[in-house]
Design a protein around this motif. Structure first.
Motif, mmCIF file in Angstrom:
data_model
loop_
_atom_site.group_PDB
_atom_site.id
_atom_site.type_symbol
_atom_site.label_atom_id
_atom_site.label_comp_id
_atom_site.label_asym_id
_atom_site.label_seq_id
_atom_site.Cartn_x
_atom_site.Cartn_y
_atom_site.Cartn_z
ATOM 1 N N THR A 30 0.903 -1.122 0.048
ATOM 2 C CA THR A 30 -0.060 -0.108 0.105
ATOM 3 C C THR A 30 0.824 1.083 0.132
ATOM 4 O OG1 THR A 30 -0.029 0.143 2.420
ATOM 5 C CG2 THR A 30 -1.854 -1.196 1.269
ATOM 6 N N ARG A 31 0.441 2.479 -0.201
ATOM 7 C CA ARG A 31 0.905 3.841 -0.019
ATOM 8 C C ARG A 31 1.684 3.895 1.420
ATOM 9 N NH1 ARG A 31 -2.146 8.113 -3.456
ATOM 10 N NH2 ARG A 31 -2.426 6.735 -5.323
ATOM 11 N N GLN A 32 1.395 3.374 2.394
ATOM 12 C CA GLN A 32 1.753 3.464 3.679
ATOM 13 C C GLN A 32 2.911 2.278 4.094
ATOM 14 O OE1 GLN A 32 -1.588 3.402 3.109
ATOM 15 N NE2 GLN A 32 -1.668 5.581 3.059
#
Length: 75
Positions: A30-32
């Protein structure tokens, strides 16, 4: 066994075994960062061995020609 729900699976010849359903998890980016996501269910046998469910969602193999079925389809 574990804190998961215990179910009885039956084979064609009448054998019954006690199994539990456990989540099947995969790592997803994910982006995180990375996170674990549940993508389905696996079957945990009393021996501690984990096996995958077949595509029908209710049967699995414990060995060559040893197929067991759950009473209901697992979603």
């Amino acid at each position: 066994m574990n804190k998961f729900e215990n179910l009885i699976a039956k084979s064609v010849n009448g054998d019954e075994i006690l199994v539990s359903l456990i989540p099947s998890k995969k790592m997803q980016s994910t982006r995180q960062g990375f996170t674990w996501v549940e993508v389905g269910k696996k079957v945990l046998l009393q021996s501690g061995m984990e096996v995958d469910l077949n595509l029908d969602g209710r049967s699995f193999f414990t060995g060559l020609h040893d197929m067991f079925k759950l009473e209901q389809r697992v979603s």
